[in-house]
Design a protein around this motif. Structure first.
Motif, PDB file in Angstrom:
ATOM      1  N   ASP A  83       2.150  -0.425  -6.842  1.00 53.01           N
ATOM      2  CA  ASP A  83       3.016  -0.216  -8.006  1.00 53.01           C
ATOM      3  C   ASP A  83       4.149  -1.071  -8.001  1.00 53.01           C
ATOM      4  O   ASP A  83       5.473  -0.801  -7.125  1.00 53.01           O
ATOM      5  CB  ASP A  83       3.489   1.451  -8.253  1.00 53.01           C
ATOM      6  CG  ASP A  83       4.176   1.582  -9.496  1.00 53.01           C
ATOM      7  OD1 ASP A  83       4.849   0.800  -9.890  1.00 53.01           O
ATOM      8  OD2 ASP A  83       4.362   2.829  -9.798  1.00 53.01           O
ATOM      9  N   ARG A  93       0.915  -1.282  -0.035  1.00 57.64           N
ATOM     10  CA  ARG A  93       0.098   0.079   0.067  1.00 57.64           C
ATOM     11  C   ARG A  93       0.874   1.274  -0.122  1.00 57.64           C
ATOM     12  O   ARG A  93       0.622   2.203  -0.625  1.00 57.64           O
ATOM     13  CB  ARG A  93      -0.836  -0.017   1.117  1.00 57.64           C
ATOM     14  CG  ARG A  93      -1.821  -0.985   1.131  1.00 57.64           C
ATOM     15  CD  ARG A  93      -2.913  -0.843   2.391  1.00 57.64           C
ATOM     16  NE  ARG A  93      -4.005  -2.008   2.234  1.00 57.64           N
ATOM     17  CZ  ARG A  93      -3.916  -3.017   3.170  1.00 57.64           C
ATOM     18  NH1 ARG A  93      -3.119  -2.937   4.009  1.00 57.64           N
ATOM     19  NH2 ARG A  93      -4.734  -3.978   3.202  1.00 57.64           N
ATOM     20  N   GLU A 151      -6.888  -0.121   0.161  1.00 58.36           N
ATOM     21  CA  GLU A 151      -6.724   0.850   1.440  1.00 58.36           C
ATOM     22  C   GLU A 151      -6.654   0.382   2.545  1.00 58.36           C
ATOM     23  O   GLU A 151      -5.872   0.808   3.164  1.00 58.36           O
ATOM     24  CB  GLU A 151      -7.965   1.735   1.021  1.00 58.36           C
ATOM     25  CG  GLU A 151      -7.880   2.300  -0.282  1.00 58.36           C
ATOM     26  CD  GLU A 151      -8.986   3.691  -0.459  1.00 58.36           C
ATOM     27  OE1 GLU A 151      -9.528   3.898   0.579  1.00 58.36           O
ATOM     28  OE2 GLU A 151      -9.321   4.193  -1.467  1.00 58.36           O
ATOM     29  N   GLY A 181       1.884   2.152  -3.245  1.00 60.57           N
ATOM     30  CA  GLY A 181       0.773   2.547  -4.233  1.00 60.57           C
ATOM     31  C   GLY A 181       0.487   1.321  -5.112  1.00 60.57           C
ATOM     32  O   GLY A 181      -0.121   1.607  -6.282  1.00 60.57           O
TER      33      GLY A 181
END
Length: 188
Positions: free
Chosen positions: A32, A27, A73, A30
Motif C-alpha cells: 500500500d 510487504r 507474499e 501491505g
C-alpha cells in the motif's frame, strides 16, 4: 532509491541485502503506497519535496513489479534475481581462472558452510551464492529482532561475509571494466 543506486555501484552485497529489506518493507506495508508514504517516506522531512516524490514513484514501481512478478507474499523480484545470477556467473569465472587463487581459497574455505546450510534448507535449496545471502539476511533479521546468535553461527556468518566481500570487490571491478581475467591478458 538514491541509496540503492549508490550501493549497487559501490557494494553489490549491501545493495542486494538492502533490496531484500525493501521487498520486506513493502510487504509489511501491505503493498500500500499510502502506508509506505506515512511509515517511510514522510520520515524524510529534511529531503526536498521533489526527492520525496521520486522516492514515492520508486516504491510505486517496485510495488508494481512485485505484483506483476507474483512475489507479493514471498520471493524476490527479477531485478534482484538478476544480481544473484550475475554474482554466480562471476563466481564461476573467478574459480575457473588460476589468477584468482586467493579467491578460490576463500570460496573453498566457505564451501563447507554453504553445503551445511543447503542441507538444512530442505526443499528450498538455492544456489551457493544465494545461500550465502540467505544466511546473511537471516542473521540480519535475527539481530533486528534482538535474538541471540550462537558463536558457531557468528563464525559461519563472519566467513560468509568475508567471502561475499571479496566477491563484491571483484563485482565492482568487473562492473567498472577493471577486472582482467587470464584469458583477457592472453588476448592482449
Amino acid at each position: 532509491m538514491i541509496t540503492a543506486s549508490v550501493k549497487k555501484r559501490e557494494n553489490i552485497a549491501e545493495y542486494l541485502l538492502y533490496m531484500w529489506q525493501i521487498e520486506d518493507l513493502i510487504r509489511a506495508n501491505g503493498l500500500d503506497i499510502d502506508r509506505i508514504q506515512s511509515s517511510i517516506i514522510d520520515k524524510y522531512k529534511d529531503l526536498p519535496e521533489t526527492q520525496r516524490k521520486e522516492m514515492r514513484e520508486w516504491y510505486e514501481s517496485l510495488i508494481d513489479m512485485m505484483r506483476r512478478e507474483g512475489v507479493v507474499e514471498h520471493g524476490h523480484m527479477q531485478l534482484n534475481k538478476n544480481v544473484i545470477i550475475s554474482l554466480e556467473d562471476l563466481n564461476r569465472r573467478l574459480l575457473a581462472d588460476p589468477k584468482f587463487s586467493a579467491y578460490s581459497a576463500q570460496y573453498y574455505h566457505t564451501l563447507p558452510i554453504i553445503v551445511e546450510l543447503r542441507a538444512k534448507a530442505g526443499e528450498n535449496k538455492a544456489g551457493e551464492i544465494e545461500t550465502c545471502f540467505n544466511a546473511l539476511y537471516g542473521i540480519l533479521m535475527l539481530r533486528l529482532q534482538g535474538k541471540e546468535i550462537s558463536e558457531e553461527t557468528s563464525q559461519a556468518v563472519t566467513q560468509i561475509s568475508k567471502f561475499l566481500a571479496i566477491l563484491s570487490h571483484y563485482y565492482k571491478q568487473d562492473y567498472n571494466n577493471e577486472l582482467k581475467f587470464s584469458e583477457d591478458e592472453d588476448q592482449a
